[in-house]
Design a protein around this motif. Sequence first.
Motif, PDB file in Angstrom:
ATOM      1  N   MET A 239       0.839  -1.194   0.000  1.00  0.00           N
ATOM      2  CA  MET A 239       0.000   0.000   0.000  1.00  0.00           C
ATOM      3  C   MET A 239       0.876   1.246   0.000  1.00  0.00           C
ATOM      4  SD  MET A 239      -2.805  -1.018   2.727  1.00  0.00           S
ATOM      5  CE  MET A 239      -3.202  -2.741   2.794  1.00  0.00           C
TER       6      MET A 239
ATOM      7  N   GLY B 136      -3.320 -13.849  14.843  1.00  0.00           N
ATOM      8  CA  GLY B 136      -3.794 -12.682  14.109  1.00  0.00           C
ATOM      9  C   GLY B 136      -4.580 -11.747  15.012  1.00  0.00           C
TER      10      GLY B 136
ATOM     11  N   PRO C 178      -8.914  -7.266  12.935  1.00  0.00           N
ATOM     12  CA  PRO C 178     -10.236  -7.056  13.546  1.00  0.00           C
ATOM     13  C   PRO C 178     -10.940  -8.363  13.894  1.00  0.00           C
ATOM     14  CG  PRO C 178     -10.221  -6.432  11.210  1.00  0.00           C
ATOM     15  CD  PRO C 178      -8.801  -6.660  11.600  1.00  0.00           C
ATOM     16  N   VAL C 179     -10.726  -9.407  13.100  1.00  0.00           N
ATOM     17  CA  VAL C 179     -11.459 -10.659  13.341  1.00  0.00           C
ATOM     18  C   VAL C 179     -10.876 -11.402  14.540  1.00  0.00           C
ATOM     19  CG1 VAL C 179     -12.083 -12.877  12.314  1.00  0.00           C
ATOM     20  CG2 VAL C 179     -12.224 -10.782  10.949  1.00  0.00           C
ATOM     21  N   GLY C 180      -9.542 -11.497  14.612  1.00  0.00           N
ATOM     22  CA  GLY C 180      -8.918 -12.158  15.755  1.00  0.00           C
ATOM     23  C   GLY C 180      -9.233 -11.428  17.053  1.00  0.00           C
TER      24      GLY C 180
ATOM     25  N   LEU D 263      -1.553 -13.886  19.062  1.00  0.00           N
ATOM     26  CA  LEU D 263      -0.239 -13.600  18.472  1.00  0.00           C
ATOM     27  C   LEU D 263      -0.410 -12.677  17.278  1.00  0.00           C
ATOM     28  CD1 LEU D 263       1.005 -17.300  18.118  1.00  0.00           C
ATOM     29  CD2 LEU D 263       1.395 -15.747  20.067  1.00  0.00           C
ATOM     30  N   ASP D 264       0.464 -11.691  17.137  1.00  0.00           N
ATOM     31  CA  ASP D 264       0.482 -10.941  15.874  1.00  0.00           C
ATOM     32  C   ASP D 264       1.915 -10.607  15.502  1.00  0.00           C
ATOM     33  OD1 ASP D 264      -1.967  -9.393  14.181  1.00  0.00           O
ATOM     34  OD2 ASP D 264       0.099  -8.845  13.722  1.00  0.00           O
TER      35      ASP D 264
ATOM     36  N   LYS E 137       2.994  -8.230  13.663  1.00  0.00           N
ATOM     37  CA  LYS E 137       3.315  -6.797  13.628  1.00  0.00           C
ATOM     38  C   LYS E 137       3.193  -6.204  15.034  1.00  0.00           C
ATOM     39  CE  LYS E 137      -1.336  -5.784  11.964  1.00  0.00           C
ATOM     40  NZ  LYS E 137      -1.916  -5.781  13.301  1.00  0.00           N
TER      41      LYS E 137
ATOM     42  N   ALA F 189     -11.061  -1.578   5.064  1.00  0.00           N
ATOM     43  CA  ALA F 189     -12.530  -1.619   5.116  1.00  0.00           C
ATOM     44  C   ALA F 189     -13.051  -0.352   5.785  1.00  0.00           C
ATOM     45  CB  ALA F 189     -12.985  -2.834   5.893  1.00  0.00           C
TER      46      ALA F 189
ATOM     47  N   LEU G 126       3.686 -16.669  14.164  1.00  0.00           N
ATOM     48  CA  LEU G 126       3.620 -18.128  13.991  1.00  0.00           C
ATOM     49  C   LEU G 126       4.579 -18.507  12.863  1.00  0.00           C
ATOM     50  CD1 LEU G 126       2.217 -20.967  14.244  1.00  0.00           C
ATOM     51  CD2 LEU G 126       0.803 -20.216  12.337  1.00  0.00           C
TER      52      LEU G 126
ATOM     53  N   ALA H  33      -6.923 -16.500  12.436  1.00  0.00           N
ATOM     54  CA  ALA H  33      -7.470 -15.216  11.975  1.00  0.00           C
ATOM     55  C   ALA H  33      -6.310 -14.419  11.401  1.00  0.00           C
ATOM     56  CB  ALA H  33      -8.135 -14.484  13.141  1.00  0.00           C
TER      57      ALA H  33
ATOM     58  N   ARG I 106      -0.861 -18.093   7.275  1.00  0.00           N
ATOM     59  CA  ARG I 106       0.227 -19.070   7.455  1.00  0.00           C
ATOM     60  C   ARG I 106      -0.330 -20.380   8.016  1.00  0.00           C
ATOM     61  NH1 ARG I 106       5.294 -19.504   6.376  1.00  0.00           N
ATOM     62  NH2 ARG I 106       6.538 -20.925   7.664  1.00  0.00           N
TER      63      ARG I 106
ATOM     64  N   ARG J 197     -18.973  -6.497   2.366  1.00  0.00           N
ATOM     65  CA  ARG J 197     -19.182  -7.704   3.155  1.00  0.00           C
ATOM     66  C   ARG J 197     -17.887  -8.342   3.673  1.00  0.00           C
ATOM     67  NH1 ARG J 197     -23.312  -7.246  -0.881  1.00  0.00           N
ATOM     68  NH2 ARG J 197     -25.364  -7.586   0.005  1.00  0.00           N
ATOM     69  N   GLY J 198     -16.711  -7.822   3.287  1.00  0.00           N
ATOM     70  CA  GLY J 198     -15.447  -8.460   3.694  1.00  0.00           C
ATOM     71  C   GLY J 198     -15.269  -8.467   5.203  1.00  0.00           C
TER      72      GLY J 198
HETATM   73  C1  LIG Z   1      -6.680  -2.387   0.198  1.00  0.00           C
HETATM   74  C2  LIG Z   1      -7.820  -3.061   0.871  1.00  0.00           C
HETATM   75  C3  LIG Z   1      -9.078  -2.477   0.898  1.00  0.00           C
HETATM   76  C4  LIG Z   1     -10.161  -3.118   1.495  1.00  0.00           C
HETATM   77  N1  LIG Z   1     -11.372  -2.498   1.506  1.00  0.00           N
HETATM   78  C5  LIG Z   1     -12.419  -3.113   2.092  1.00  0.00           C
HETATM   79  C6  LIG Z   1     -13.699  -2.500   2.156  1.00  0.00           C
HETATM   80  O1  LIG Z   1     -13.885  -1.376   1.684  1.00  0.00           O
HETATM   81  N2  LIG Z   1     -14.718  -3.174   2.768  1.00  0.00           N
HETATM   82  C7  LIG Z   1     -14.531  -4.422   3.351  1.00  0.00           C
HETATM   83  O2  LIG Z   1     -15.476  -4.992   3.948  1.00  0.00           O
HETATM   84  N3  LIG Z   1     -13.333  -5.016   3.305  1.00  0.00           N
HETATM   85  C8  LIG Z   1     -12.281  -4.394   2.706  1.00  0.00           C
HETATM   86  N4  LIG Z   1     -11.084  -4.984   2.709  1.00  0.00           N
HETATM   87  C9  LIG Z   1     -10.974  -6.285   3.355  1.00  0.00           C
HETATM   88  C10 LIG Z   1     -10.842  -6.157   4.874  1.00  0.00           C
HETATM   89  O3  LIG Z   1      -9.820  -5.244   5.147  1.00  0.00           O
HETATM   90  C11 LIG Z   1     -10.588  -7.540   5.421  1.00  0.00           C
HETATM   91  O4  LIG Z   1     -11.749  -8.332   5.166  1.00  0.00           O
HETATM   92  C12 LIG Z   1     -10.273  -7.551   6.917  1.00  0.00           C
HETATM   93  O5  LIG Z   1      -9.064  -6.901   7.200  1.00  0.00           O
HETATM   94  C13 LIG Z   1     -10.187  -8.994   7.407  1.00  0.00           C
HETATM   95  O6  LIG Z   1      -9.777  -9.011   8.735  1.00  0.00           O
HETATM   96  P1  LIG Z   1      -8.949 -10.234   9.320  1.00  0.00           P
HETATM   97  O7  LIG Z   1      -8.792  -9.931  10.778  1.00  0.00           O
HETATM   98  O8  LIG Z   1      -9.571 -11.504   8.897  1.00  0.00           O
HETATM   99  O9  LIG Z   1      -7.542 -10.188   8.579  1.00  0.00           O
HETATM  100  P2  LIG Z   1      -6.407  -9.077   8.609  1.00  0.00           P
HETATM  101  O10 LIG Z   1      -6.976  -7.723   8.824  1.00  0.00           O
HETATM  102  O11 LIG Z   1      -5.585  -9.293   7.406  1.00  0.00           O
HETATM  103  O12 LIG Z   1      -5.570  -9.443   9.922  1.00  0.00           O
HETATM  104  C14 LIG Z   1      -4.723 -10.576   9.954  1.00  0.00           C
HETATM  105  C15 LIG Z   1      -3.697 -10.382  11.059  1.00  0.00           C
HETATM  106  O13 LIG Z   1      -2.908 -11.559  11.155  1.00  0.00           O
HETATM  107  C16 LIG Z   1      -1.564 -11.191  11.384  1.00  0.00           C
HETATM  108  N5  LIG Z   1      -0.706 -12.290  10.918  1.00  0.00           N
HETATM  109  C17 LIG Z   1      -0.574 -12.746   9.663  1.00  0.00           C
HETATM  110  N6  LIG Z   1       0.297 -13.784   9.624  1.00  0.00           N
HETATM  111  C18 LIG Z   1       0.706 -13.989  10.903  1.00  0.00           C
HETATM  112  C19 LIG Z   1       1.610 -14.910  11.527  1.00  0.00           C
HETATM  113  N7  LIG Z   1       2.295 -15.834  10.813  1.00  0.00           N
HETATM  114  N8  LIG Z   1       1.798 -14.825  12.869  1.00  0.00           N
HETATM  115  C20 LIG Z   1       1.132 -13.900  13.606  1.00  0.00           C
HETATM  116  N9  LIG Z   1       0.298 -12.989  13.052  1.00  0.00           N
HETATM  117  C21 LIG Z   1       0.076 -13.050  11.727  1.00  0.00           C
HETATM  118  C22 LIG Z   1      -1.384  -9.915  10.564  1.00  0.00           C
HETATM  119  O14 LIG Z   1      -0.300  -9.133  11.033  1.00  0.00           O
HETATM  120  C23 LIG Z   1      -2.737  -9.237  10.777  1.00  0.00           C
HETATM  121  O15 LIG Z   1      -2.711  -8.362  11.884  1.00  0.00           O
HETATM  122  C24 LIG Z   1      -9.984  -4.372   2.115  1.00  0.00           C
HETATM  123  C25 LIG Z   1      -8.719  -4.965   2.132  1.00  0.00           C
HETATM  124  C26 LIG Z   1      -7.644  -4.324   1.518  1.00  0.00           C
HETATM  125  C27 LIG Z   1      -6.270  -4.977   1.550  1.00  0.00           C
END
Ligand SMILES: Cc1cc2nc3c(=O)[nH]c(=O)nc-3n(C[C@H](O)[C@H](O)[C@H](O)COP(=O)(O)OP(=O)(O)OC[C@H]3O[C@@H](n4cnc5c(N)ncnc54)[C@H](O)[C@@H]3O)c2cc1C
Length: 550
Positions: A1, A39, A42-44, A61-62, A64, A73, A158, A189, A195, A329-330
């Motif tokens: 980004m 992770g 937001p979901v974790g 665990l994260d 970052k 989103a 992880l 999450a 991974r 909906r993501g």
């Molecule tokens: C550019 C962009 C724009 C988007 N726009 C929209 C939108 O407008 N509307 C919408 O609904 N959705 C949008 N999304 C999607 C939305 O951001 C995701 O659905 C949301 O972030 C999912 O959350 P998550 O917690 O599942 O995953 P993530 O937010 O990806 O979080 C995963 C976490 O896991 C951690 N992690 C990964 N690997 C490891 C490891 N090996 N060990 C420990 N930690 C680890 C990461 O550091 C991260 O903090 C967009 C996504 C992107 C990239």
Amino acid sequence: MPRPHDQAQSLYYDSPRYASGPAPELVGGTGRHAVVIVGAGPVGLCAALTLAHHRVPSVVLDAKTSVGEGSRAICIARHSVEIFQQLGVAGRFLGKALPWTDGTSYYREQPVYRLRMPHGPDERYYPMYNLQQQYIEQYLVEAAQATGLVDLRWGHALDTLRLADDMAVLEVDSPEGRYRLHAEHLVAADGARSRVRHQLGLKLAGAAYEGRYVIVDVRMRSDYPTERRAFFDPVANRGATVLVHKQPDDIWRIDYQLRDDEDEQDALAEREIRARVGAIVAMLGERAPWELEWWSLYKAYTLCLDEYRHGPVLFAGDAAHLVPIFGVRGLNSGLADAADLGWKLAMHVRGRAGPRLLDSYTPERRGATLDVFAQAGRSTRFMTPPTRGERLVRDAVLSLAAGHACARRLLDPRQSQPYSYAASPLTTADDEGSAFDDGPRPGMALANARLDDGAFLLDGLGREFTLLAFGDAAPRDADRAALASAAESTGVDLEILHLPAGTPAASRCGVGAGGVLLVRPDRHVCARWRHLDVARVSEALDRVLGRMPA
Ligand SMILES: Cc1cc2nc3c(=O)[nH]c(=O)nc-3n(C[C@H](O)[C@H](O)[C@H](O)COP(=O)(O)OP(=O)(O)OC[C@H]3O[C@@H](n4cnc5c(N)ncnc54)[C@H](O)[C@@H]3O)c2cc1C
């Protein structure tokens, strides 16, 4: 980004830096935990908070040491705010987010459709809010820290994972060294490039869509109200689309589609981004100066795992599914995964669940994903018709929409709604012939309608299960005692909430005087009856806890 070449930091958001000390496992801890979450996206975080809400600790665990980068989103649906309310973060969210109900679609230069999402005086929350994802993550982190039940480990990644003796065994890299964790349950999450998924040799399956979109945030002062603007074939992007959304802090999301003949690398050069955004801002009639915040390239996918549970490992959010962002909906579906999984895992860890409770996670949440695929896939095909024929139909609908109501209906994007668990093995179907007036059928989420005293229905729900009793007379003491003893023998908390006839909440439930409705911890209805029968409530509790034979 990427960010502009002269700017390392966001124009409006100071990312917090999180630190955590050495893992207890490096200084003699046992390394065995009931729940580990990989992770802190937001979901974790939402899963950890739901577990904490049910008094179950977790290790998160994260890799970052801050929240995620960029706004990502931005559109959060009403049902996600209801999840935030249950987790105690709705107040902070509402204090910053921009509510909205309306939108306008344009074909070439003409407004052709006015979207108005249903919103009445008896609703607590607006149908949609705009707020950058990093704020949401920050609020969730702070709420998790405040529980004292979430062991957040920043900078802990992880590395490897194996399954042994019904446990997940993790090797984790941290700034202080490598250590091992044993998890009775592991929530994956860890996002789109999971991974955990990779370590288990699992793959997402589904479809990829043609369109490529550049997502840009700019800072610009404008009094234009908060609404969604969708432009089809506009002067600033002929042959393609543009979406515009307002965010807090004078930030605007501009999302424009690349034409088929455009090269991705050229399109992502800063000079090109500035030229395209400049043309779009001029088309919007904005005259104030604007600054680039960040940008990204986006492609739409409908991909998911075949199973969301693999032994002790449960996948949630982007690790389980990738859905198109059209129709918002993501993130919204990831939060619903966490809400569903959180209470089930908590019941399991606390010894309240039968063997089938965790098995219900895949049919409920993968079912929701497939529903999202159907809805969002339609929206994505409307934004980027994949064939010449579909483009002709789409353009015909757009050109007819200004003058014909029947064409306007085809432009209405179906609002993101909570999925109904009607087909879930946890849901007790209505008795045959028990005609209810209306209201949420078993499996559906309760509407958060107004109660008599100015509060709203969710305010009155218990932490675990709630029985809503309708009618002028409150449940008799004998019934209350029988229900309390049924709940005690089941081992769960059952709150009884009496709803007198005539309140907006009672009318929305459509059950009628004397009727009752049983609600799960995630506010989905799991059974309803015309009359209270304590034995049937007990049976429905056993079913919703996964104790009944399949
Ligand atoms: C550019 C962009 C724009 C988007 N726009 C929209 C939108 O407008 N509307 C919408 O609904 N959705 C949008 N999304 C999607 C939305 O951001 C995701 O659905 C949301 O972030 C999912 O959350 P998550 O917690 O599942 O995953 P993530 O937010 O990806 O979080 C995963 C976490 O896991 C951690 N992690 C990964 N690997 C490891 C490891 N090996 N060990 C420990 N930690 C680890 C990461 O550091 C991260 O903090 C967009 C996504 C992107 C990239």
